[in-house]
Design an enzyme around this catalytic site. Sequence first.
Site, mmCIF file in Angstrom:
data_model
loop_
_atom_site.group_PDB
_atom_site.id
_atom_site.type_symbol
_atom_site.label_atom_id
_atom_site.label_comp_id
_atom_site.label_asym_id
_atom_site.label_seq_id
_atom_site.Cartn_x
_atom_site.Cartn_y
_atom_site.Cartn_z
ATOM 1 C CB VAL A 1 0.737 1.206 -4.623
ATOM 2 C CG1 VAL A 1 -0.299 1.800 -5.561
ATOM 3 C CG2 VAL A 1 1.195 -0.160 -5.140
ATOM 4 C CD GLU A 2 -2.430 5.243 -2.025
ATOM 5 O OE1 GLU A 2 -2.339 6.431 -2.392
ATOM 6 O OE2 GLU A 2 -3.422 4.533 -2.279
ATOM 7 C CB THR A 3 3.590 8.191 -0.982
ATOM 8 O OG1 THR A 3 3.921 7.346 0.137
ATOM 9 C CG2 THR A 3 2.173 8.732 -0.819
ATOM 10 C CB ILE B 1 -0.936 0.017 1.224
ATOM 11 C CG1 ILE B 1 -2.107 -0.949 1.023
ATOM 12 C CG2 ILE B 1 -1.461 1.425 1.503
ATOM 13 C CD1 ILE B 1 -3.188 -0.449 0.096
ATOM 14 C CE1 TYR C 1 -3.728 2.028 -4.671
ATOM 15 C CE2 TYR C 1 -5.008 0.406 -3.455
ATOM 16 C CZ TYR C 1 -4.105 1.449 -3.474
ATOM 17 O OH TYR C 1 -3.581 1.902 -2.290
#
Length: 363
Positions: free
Chosen positions: A147-149, A144, A346
């Site tokens: 992928v996010e930041t 998570i 995602y």
Amino acid sequence: MTLHTPSFGFKLALFLIAISAGAASAKDVKPLKVKVSARAGQAQGPLYATRADAMQFADDLASRRSLDPEWVRQAIGQSRFNPTVARLMQPPARAFVKNWRVYRSRFIDPVRIQAGVNFWQANRSTLARAEKEYGVPPEIIVGIIGVETIYGRDTGSFRVMDSLATLAFDFPSSHPRAQERSDYFKGEIEQFLTMESRRNADPFEPRGSYAGAMGMPQFMPSSWAKHAVDFDGDGSIDLWNSPADVIGSVASYFKAYGWQSGMPTHYPVRFDASRLDMDALMAPDILPTFGVASFTAKGAVLEGPALEHKGPLALVELLNGPDAPSYVAGTENFYVITRYNWSSYYAMSVIELGREVAARLAP
């Protein structure tokens, strides 16, 4: 609980909005002289202090939340319409063909994998503690955040107040759910200003995504309020700089949405063409609906541990452009990941990035 009135501290002269509720106009307001940066995340549009609807919302919000009404008016009134945010929320001009392989390549790459290895190694004990407390395995949490930041490398450059105000009061009318989305972002402003007031913080300091998501895990204000935890025990929650708080908060989020410890996210699936009922299998989309017997009766072929799965399954389709789609049998845990971002593409990227990082760590 008595709330402190925050000091804005953003190098702008304080101003009084000389209007009564619901009667604002440009001539009634003495706008602040805001120094606007040319960076992509900075708003360029007019102040919301000139908008009667925005000021009425500010008064209502202050009353509901027992916040200082002038502070709330200043926070909303000094927010600016950001045309870039509005443009990014527009529906695509033309339909595009989804391609899982292309989508995957954006997130499963050597740079992100190595950053994930470094993050896991640096936070191994915290990840283990989160799994013990919430049941969420390290590879999902690491997936998570990556992928996010990219583990905090890119948390966004948009001023959160401007993004939220733009989407609350000027959500693109061309969107098929414009009013629903506008209402949603009004709720996010309410959560954000409540949080900033309690922290005695400057609401114009936080930067995030164009939608107002913040920190390493890109939490919206409502998710921060509901699911963020002080996992390092220092008395505050910091999703920008505390990996422990980030890890614990992501695990808390998944637990709240029903993550089941020990359950796989998905299983391989193939098809028996002689009895395949693809329409029935695809009808529920990614919502787990079918027991194993029902799933296989419709032509889905499972093997090994999948045949012993106790919960419902969904047929997850991942399009590959002009090539044949890919399919997996998604479990309830797969569906939980899509509650973080409502996309099966995602979810698979999160799963596969976590697996790639874990494989690099293996002796």
